[in-house]
Design an enzyme around this catalytic site. Structure first.
Site, short mmCIF file in Angstrom:
data_model
loop_
_atom_site.label_atom_id
_atom_site.label_comp_id
_atom_site.label_asym_id
_atom_site.label_seq_id
_atom_site.Cartn_x
_atom_site.Cartn_y
_atom_site.Cartn_z
N ARG A 52 11.14 -8.47 -26.01
CA ARG A 52 10.49 -7.19 -25.74
C ARG A 52 11.38 -6.42 -24.76
O ARG A 52 12.42 -6.92 -24.34
CB ARG A 52 9.05 -7.36 -25.24
CG ARG A 52 8.70 -8.59 -24.49
CD ARG A 52 9.36 -8.71 -23.15
NE ARG A 52 9.13 -7.54 -22.33
CZ ARG A 52 9.88 -7.17 -21.33
NH1 ARG A 52 10.96 -7.88 -20.98
NH2 ARG A 52 9.62 -6.09 -20.62
N GLY A 53 10.94 -5.21 -24.40
CA GLY A 53 11.81 -4.35 -23.59
C GLY A 53 12.63 -3.49 -24.53
O GLY A 53 13.22 -4.00 -25.50
N ARG A 89 7.17 -2.13 -33.78
CA ARG A 89 6.59 -1.55 -32.57
C ARG A 89 6.93 -0.06 -32.56
O ARG A 89 8.07 0.32 -32.81
CB ARG A 89 7.12 -2.23 -31.30
CG ARG A 89 6.69 -3.70 -31.20
CD ARG A 89 6.95 -4.27 -29.82
NE ARG A 89 6.08 -3.68 -28.81
CZ ARG A 89 6.23 -3.92 -27.50
NH1 ARG A 89 7.20 -4.69 -27.07
NH2 ARG A 89 5.40 -3.36 -26.63
N GLN A 200 3.92 -8.52 -17.53
CA GLN A 200 5.38 -8.63 -17.57
C GLN A 200 5.98 -8.63 -16.17
O GLN A 200 7.05 -9.21 -15.96
CB GLN A 200 5.99 -7.46 -18.38
CG GLN A 200 5.75 -7.51 -19.86
CD GLN A 200 4.55 -6.68 -20.25
OE1 GLN A 200 3.58 -6.57 -19.50
NE2 GLN A 200 4.58 -6.08 -21.43
N ASP A 241 10.74 3.46 -22.15
CA ASP A 241 10.79 3.10 -23.58
C ASP A 241 11.18 4.28 -24.44
O ASP A 241 11.64 4.12 -25.58
CB ASP A 241 9.44 2.54 -24.01
CG ASP A 241 9.21 1.20 -23.33
OD1 ASP A 241 8.74 1.21 -22.18
OD2 ASP A 241 9.55 0.17 -23.93
O1 MRU Z 1 5.78 -3.88 -23.91
P1 MRU Z 1 7.14 -4.19 -23.36
O2 MRU Z 1 7.17 -5.43 -22.52
O3 MRU Z 1 8.21 -4.18 -24.42
O4 MRU Z 1 7.41 -2.97 -22.40
C1 MRU Z 1 8.57 -2.92 -21.65
C2 MRU Z 1 8.60 -1.77 -20.73
O5 MRU Z 1 7.72 -0.95 -20.67
C3 MRU Z 1 9.83 -1.62 -19.92
O6 MRU Z 1 9.52 -1.02 -18.70
C4 MRU Z 1 10.78 -0.76 -20.69
O7 MRU Z 1 11.06 -1.28 -21.94
C5 MRU Z 1 11.95 -0.49 -19.91
S1 MRU Z 1 13.43 -0.99 -20.65
C6 MRU Z 1 14.41 -1.89 -19.68
#
Ligand code: MRU
Length: 369
Positions: A52-53, A89, A200, A241
């Site tokens: 994720r991220g 996603r 997270q 994102d």
């Molecule tokens: O739902 P996730 O864990 O994929 O969300 C991640 C985030 O919101 C992060 O802050 C984002 O991707 C920043 S990227 C380094």
């Protein structure tokens, strides 16, 4: 970054040709890797948040295309794979960005050569992400250094969700400047928002900061405003994102409330992001699709019991419905500045154009904010 002395990226190719990733669904209690061998493996890993991220979602999707082509290198299968991966996603634009880059790299390539080209391109996407995150760190470090000089040495930084190396290929976005500051001997301390519902912050940000030896404290999501009122936060850095061409920053739900509190308390609020996170086609943050995830992530919570087993328990009455929107949008007007691989700019169209002048041609029609 290093785990127990060994350097890891979050995604890499094994000698046997599998795509190996760190299984983030098992952190912080279990550091395990998992191999992705097929398009379905890659799509499932993104969907279930094994990875994720935003940048890492893009990198995994790029390898997902390469894995798909290994099974069938036809045009039809390339299109099919891109559709499957795109549907995993909806919010992080890095996904669409990586798929577009893969498809344009593969468009004119004969099917027999596509697998090699696809793996090379996916690997180039990963290498570029590492470099971009490193550059974000260098630019952000100067901001932290400036604060350290005025705040008497120690800098308290609040971050939300996980925008560290686990969210990228290495270094991270929001955490990259923090690692660089720590490595440069600046006394940084990080307030880590737990980031309900998936935690997270508590699980991943705390894990990676701890692994690197960066002092940090996990806090309830709602504590940040109080700490800001008591002058215990010198700056906020978050990832993103999707950031619009006009500088609106979409990030994990709860980011907007931190930005409001920061604004009210005159605490500088930064968003750190690479170019792959900028959606040049959108102006208004409200047009960003916001992912709605299972209410179970909200009604239940998982953790390790004292006997060592991972268990999930319900925390909401059986009859109560729950709404789980995973992201929110912080208007650019609440963002002190964006930190990108090209430098620091205002969270506005003019700011982004000053760093990416080549994108100006793509905005023939001036859009009102
Ligand atoms: O739902 P996730 O864990 O994929 O969300 C991640 C985030 O919101 C992060 O802050 C984002 O991707 C920043 S990227 C380094």
């Amino acid at each position: 970054m290093k785990i127990s002395g060994t350097h890891y990226r979050t995604i890499w190719l094994t000698a046997a040709g599998a795509v190996r990733v760190i299984d983030q669904s098992r952190l912080p209690f279990d550091f395990a890797v998992v191999d992705l061998d097929t398009l379905d493996d890659a799509a499932q890993a993104i969907r279930t948040m094994v990875v994720r991220g935003a940048p890492l979602i893009g990198a995994t999707a790029a390898y997902g295309i390469a894995l798909a082509l290994r099974a069938d290198a036809s045009d039809a299968h390339l299109e099919y794979a891109a559709r499957i991966l795109q549907a995993t996603r909806p919010t992080a634009i890095n996904l669409a960005w990586a798929l577009k880059r893969m498809c344009s790299a593969l468009g004119g390539v004969a099917p027999k050569d596509r697998v090699d080209v696809a793996f090379r391109e996916a690997s180039a996407i990963c290498d570029a992400d590492v470099e971009q995150c490193r550059s974000i760190g260098i630019h952000g470090l100067e901001i932290i250094r400036g604060l350290a000089n005025t705040a008497g040495g120690r800098v308290n930084i609040l971050t939300h969700c996980n925008a560290g190396w686990l969210a990228c290929v290495d270094w991270g976005t929001a955490l990259s400047p923090i690692y660089m500051a720590h490595d440069a001997g600046i006394q940084v301390h990080v307030w880590v928002d737990e980031t309900r519902p998936r935690n997270q912050g508590a699980a991943l940000t705390a894990f990676e900061l701890g692994a690197h030896g960066v002092p940090h404290t996990v806090i309830a999501d709602n504590l940040g405003g109080h700490l800001m009122q008591r002058d215990q936060v010198d700056m906020v850095i978050v990832g993103s994102d999707r950031t619009t061409a006009a500088g609106d920053v979409c990030n994990k739900v709860g980011t907007y409330l931190k930005a409001l509190a920061a604004h009210h308390n005159s605490v500088p609020f930064y968003a750190a992001l690479p170019v792959s996170t900028i959606d040049w086609s959108l102006d208004r943050g409200r047009d960003i699709p916001i992912e709605e995830r299972s209410p179970m992530e909200l009604t239940h919570i998982s953790g390790r019991t004292s006997s060592g087993s991972i268990e999930t328990v319900r925390v909401v009455p059986e009859a109560s419905p729950a709404l789980n929107l995973a992201f929110d949008v912080t208007p650019g007007s609440l963002v002190t500045a964006l930190i990108t691989e090209r430098g620091v700019c205002s969270a506005s169209r003019a700011g982004l154009l000053s760093l990416y002048p080549e994108r100006g041609a793509e905005w023939p029609i001036p859009l009102a904010r």
